[in-house]
Scaffold this motif. Structure first.
Motif, short mmCIF file in Angstrom:
data_model
loop_
_atom_site.label_atom_id
_atom_site.label_comp_id
_atom_site.label_asym_id
_atom_site.label_seq_id
_atom_site.Cartn_x
_atom_site.Cartn_y
_atom_site.Cartn_z
N PHE A 121 5.62 -2.29 -8.81
CA PHE A 121 5.41 -3.16 -7.65
C PHE A 121 6.56 -3.00 -6.65
O PHE A 121 6.35 -2.93 -5.43
CB PHE A 121 5.31 -4.61 -8.14
CG PHE A 121 5.14 -5.64 -7.06
CD1 PHE A 121 4.36 -5.40 -5.94
CD2 PHE A 121 5.78 -6.88 -7.17
CE1 PHE A 121 4.21 -6.37 -4.95
CE2 PHE A 121 5.63 -7.84 -6.20
CZ PHE A 121 4.85 -7.59 -5.08
N GLN A 124 6.20 0.19 -4.75
CA GLN A 124 5.12 0.14 -3.77
C GLN A 124 5.48 -0.71 -2.56
O GLN A 124 5.09 -0.40 -1.43
CB GLN A 124 3.85 -0.41 -4.44
CG GLN A 124 3.26 0.48 -5.52
CD GLN A 124 2.16 -0.22 -6.29
OE1 GLN A 124 2.07 -1.46 -6.29
NE2 GLN A 124 1.32 0.56 -6.95
N HIS A 125 6.21 -1.80 -2.78
CA HIS A 125 6.52 -2.76 -1.70
C HIS A 125 7.98 -3.20 -1.81
O HIS A 125 8.27 -4.36 -2.11
CB HIS A 125 5.59 -3.98 -1.79
CG HIS A 125 4.14 -3.66 -1.85
ND1 HIS A 125 3.40 -3.33 -0.73
CD2 HIS A 125 3.29 -3.59 -2.90
CE1 HIS A 125 2.14 -3.09 -1.09
NE2 HIS A 125 2.05 -3.24 -2.40
N TYR A 128 9.41 -6.22 0.39
CA TYR A 128 8.76 -7.47 -0.01
C TYR A 128 9.28 -7.93 -1.38
O TYR A 128 9.61 -9.10 -1.58
CB TYR A 128 7.25 -7.26 -0.06
CG TYR A 128 6.44 -8.49 -0.37
CD1 TYR A 128 6.43 -9.57 0.50
CD2 TYR A 128 5.65 -8.56 -1.52
CE1 TYR A 128 5.68 -10.70 0.23
CE2 TYR A 128 4.88 -9.68 -1.79
CZ TYR A 128 4.90 -10.75 -0.91
OH TYR A 128 4.16 -11.86 -1.19
N LYS A 154 2.43 -12.65 -6.67
CA LYS A 154 2.69 -11.82 -5.49
C LYS A 154 2.11 -10.42 -5.66
O LYS A 154 1.60 -9.84 -4.69
CB LYS A 154 4.20 -11.74 -5.24
CG LYS A 154 4.87 -13.09 -4.95
CD LYS A 154 4.37 -13.68 -3.65
CE LYS A 154 5.14 -14.97 -3.32
NZ LYS A 154 4.63 -15.60 -2.08
N ALA A 155 2.21 -9.88 -6.86
CA ALA A 155 1.66 -8.54 -7.11
C ALA A 155 0.14 -8.56 -6.96
O ALA A 155 -0.46 -7.63 -6.40
CB ALA A 155 2.05 -8.06 -8.50
N GLU A 157 -1.52 -10.61 -5.07
CA GLU A 157 -1.79 -10.74 -3.64
C GLU A 157 -1.78 -9.39 -2.94
O GLU A 157 -2.55 -9.14 -2.01
CB GLU A 157 -0.74 -11.65 -2.98
CG GLU A 157 -1.06 -13.12 -3.02
CD GLU A 157 -0.17 -13.93 -2.11
OE1 GLU A 157 -0.59 -15.01 -1.69
OE2 GLU A 157 0.97 -13.47 -1.83
N LYS A 158 -0.88 -8.51 -3.40
CA LYS A 158 -0.77 -7.17 -2.82
C LYS A 158 -1.75 -6.18 -3.47
O LYS A 158 -1.72 -4.99 -3.14
CB LYS A 158 0.66 -6.65 -2.98
CG LYS A 158 1.69 -7.39 -2.14
CD LYS A 158 1.48 -7.14 -0.66
CE LYS A 158 2.58 -7.78 0.18
NZ LYS A 158 2.40 -7.52 1.62
N ASN A 159 -2.58 -6.70 -4.39
CA ASN A 159 -3.59 -5.86 -5.04
C ASN A 159 -2.95 -4.62 -5.66
O ASN A 159 -3.31 -3.48 -5.35
CB ASN A 159 -4.67 -5.46 -4.04
CG ASN A 159 -5.88 -4.84 -4.73
OD1 ASN A 159 -6.13 -5.09 -5.91
ND2 ASN A 159 -6.62 -4.02 -3.99
N ASP A 160 -1.98 -4.86 -6.58
CA ASP A 160 -1.26 -3.73 -7.17
C ASP A 160 -2.09 -2.97 -8.21
O ASP A 160 -1.67 -1.94 -8.73
CB ASP A 160 0.05 -4.21 -7.82
CG ASP A 160 -0.20 -5.08 -9.05
OD1 ASP A 160 -1.28 -5.70 -9.13
OD2 ASP A 160 0.68 -5.13 -9.92
#
Length: 468
Positions: A121, A124-125, A128, A154-155, A157-160
Motif C-alpha cells: 500500500f 502504491q500511495h 498518502y 484506507k487501503a 478506500e484506495k482499492n488496493d
C-alpha cells in the motif's frame, strides 16, 4: 537546616520512586497488550532478533511440501528480520497471561500479513500512506488494533485489491514462526493447562505458550536490576558535592552517583578520553552553576494550583479531559443505510470527535509535565533553598539532572522558581530583562538596542496589562 543525613534520606526516596515508576510503566504496558514495550522485552528482542532472523532464513531455504510449503510461500513476501520482530512482539504481548496457542499464532500471522499488505500500500500511495503514519505519531497512537483498522480502511478506500489471508493461512504462518522460536531460543514452551469453566468440577484443557522457567527467572532478575537504574532525580536540599571527576560529584549516595555521573550516556571510548583530559575549567563552570541556591516562588505556585484546580486553562492545558459528544446517529444504522441528513451529521461528528481525540492526547501529555512540576514545587516549597545537580551531555552541553522542575524546564517550571538569594538587576540586568521581554512578545527580529527601546516605550502598557 537540612544536613547530609536528610539529603541521603531524600536520595533513598529518589531510588524508591524510580522503582515504583519502573513497575508502573511495565504494568501499564502489559495491561494494554503492549508487553513488547516493557524494558525486559526490549532487551530480549535485541538479544534474540538476529538468531530468529537466521532461523527464518534457514526455513525459507528448505523445500519441504505441505504446510511447510504453504508457510514458506506466504513468508516470502516479508523480510526475515521483520517476521522475527513480529514473532517476538506477538509472544511478548502474551507473556503475562498464558494466552492460547491458537490466538497467539493467529495474531502473529495477521501482523505478518499486515506488513506485506501495508508495505505494498505504501509503495502504491507513498505520500498518502506517510500522511496516515504521521497522523498516528502526532496523536501518539500506539494501539496496533486501531492502526490496523485505519490502514485497512484506507487501503480499501484506495482499492488496493488485496487478497486477504484465510484464518488457516495466518495460523500456519504464526505456528511455523513459533516453532522456529522454540527451536532457536529457550524463551518459550508449549504446555497444556486446565482452566476453570465456571461450572462446578469442570475444567477445560487448553494449549498455551508461556515463558520457560529460565526466561521467567531472567525477567525477574532483570526487573530487580533495571528498576534501580532509573531513579527519580530531584533537587538537593544541601549544596551538591562539587564535581572533581566524571564519577565524583553531584549526589552523595553511591547508588545515585553510579547512575548520575558527570556525562550522560558516556561510551567506553569517550570515557577513556575524558579520564585523560584536563577538565579543570569545565568542572569549575559546572560547580559554579550547581552551587547556586534556588527557591520555589510560592505566590506563583498558589496561583497555578488554583488555576489548575479550577480548570482555568491560563498558561497551562485543561486539567479535565475533553468529552467526545455522543454520535447523533444510532449505532444500529450502518453508514451505507444513512439518509443524506444522517450522513452529514455523522461526518461532522466524526470530524469533531477526531479533533477532540487528538486534543485529548496532547492534553494528557502536557498534563503529565504540569502535574509533575506542580507536585515537585509543592514538595520543595517547604525548603528555604535547594540546589540542582548539573551534568553534561556527550557534546558538553550542561543540563540540570532534574526533569519537570528546573531552570531549563518549560515556562511553567521556570515560573515556579526564583533565586534563593535575590539581587538587584542593575542597568545591565535590566537591559537583558527588556530584551527577553521583547523576545517573549515576538519582537525579536530587530537589534538588541531596538528591543530594549521598544520595551522602554511600552512599559506603561506592559505594567497596566500585568495589573489587570
Amino acid at each position: 537546616m537540612p544536613d547530609i543525613s536528610d539529603q541521603l534520606n531524600l536520595e533513598e526516596r529518589m531510588v524508591a520512586r524510580g522503582v515504583l515508576r519502573y513497575k508502573g510503566r511495565e504494568q501499564r504496558a502489559e495491561k494494554s497488550d503492549r508487553g513488547y514495550e516493557t524494558d525486559y522485552a526490549r532487551r530480549l528482542i535485541s538479544k534474540h532478533l538476529v538468531p530468529l532472523e537466521e532461523g527464518i532464513k534457514a526455513f525459507l531455504a528448505t523445500s519441504r511440501p505441505g504446510e511447510y510449503g504453504k508457510a514458506r510461500r506466504l513468508l516470502e513476501g516479508v523480510d526475515a528480520a521483520q517476521a522475527a520482530y513480529f514473532l517476538l512482539r506477538g509472544v511478548f504481548n502474551s507473556f503475562t497471561k498464558e494466552a492460547s496457542v491458537q490466538s497467539i499464532v493467529s495474531n502473529i500471522g495477521r501482523m505478518v500479513e499486515d506488513e506485506i499488505r501495508f508495505r505494498r500500500f505504501q509503495a502504491q500511495h507513498k505520500d498518502y500512506f506517510d500522511e496516515i503514519i504521521a497522523d498516528f505519531k502526532r496523536k501518539g497512537t500506539k494501539s496496533y488494533r486501531h492502526m490496523h483498522r485505519v490502514l485497512t480502511f484506507k487501503a480499501n478506500e484506495k482499492n488496493d485489491r488485496w487478497n486477504s489471508w484465510t484464518n488457516e493461512e495466518r495460523a500456519v504462518v504464526g505456528a511455523k514462526l513459533v516453532q522456529i522460536m522454540s527451536e532457536t531460543t529457550e524463551l518459550i514452551e508449549v504446555a497444556e493447562v486446565y482452566k476453570s469453566t465456571g461450572r462446578k468440577n469442570t475444567n477445560n484443557k487448553t494449549t498455551v505458550i508461556r515463558p520457560t522457567q529460565a526466561a521467567q527467572d531472567w525477567i525477574k532478575k532483570f526487573g530487580r536490576y533495571a528498576s534501580m537504574l532509573d531513579p527519580d532525580l530531584m533537587p538537593c536540599i544541601i549544596e551538591p558535592d562539587p564535581w572533581s571527576g566524571i564519577d565524583q560529584g553531584g549526589y552523595y549516595s553511591p547508588q545515585l552517583r553510579s547512575q548520575a555521573g558527570l556525562v550522560l550516556n558516556v561510551r567506553k571510548e569517550h570515557r577513556a578520553l575524558l579520564e585523560q583530559a584536563d577538565l579543570t575549567k569545565v568542572l569549575s563552570a559546572i560547580n559554579s552553576v550547581q552551587s547556586t541556591p534556588w527557591a520555589v516562588n510560592r505566590r506563583v505556585l498558589d496561583v497555578m494550583q488554583q488555576a489548575w484546580k479550577k480548570n482555568l486553562r491560563i498558561g497551562m492545558p485543561a486539567s479535565e479531559p475533553y468529552v467526545i459528544p455522543t454520535c447523533p446517529v444510532p449505532e444500529t444504522v450502518k453508514k451505507d443505510k444513512m439518509s443524506a441528513k444522517q450522513l452529514a451529521a455523522f461526518t461532522d461528528w466524526k470530524r469533531e470527535a477526531a479533533m477532540l481525540y487528538t486534543a485529548e492526547t496532547e492534553r494528557v501529555s502536557k498534563c503529565f509535565q504540569i502535574a509533575r512540576a506542580l507536585r515537585m514545587a509543592a514538595e520543595y516549597s517547604e525548603y528555604e533553598r535547594f540546589w540542582f545537580v548539573y551534568r553534561c551531555d556527550f557534546r558538553g552541553r550542561v543540563y540540570a539532572a532534574t526533569s519537570g522542575l528546573s531552570p531549563q524546564g518549560n515556562d511553567t517550571a521556570k515560573a515556579l522558581l526564583h533565586f534563593a538569594d535575590g539581587k538587584r538587576l542593575g542597568a545591565t540586568g535590566l537591559r537583558w530583562l527588556a530584551i527577553h521581554g521583547a523576545n517573549s512578545y515576538g519582537y525579536d527580529k530587530v537589534s538588541y538596542a531596538d528591543r530594549a527601546r521598544w520595551v522602554a516605550e511600552n512599559t506603561p502598557a506592559i505594567i497596566r496589562a500585568a495589573r489587570e
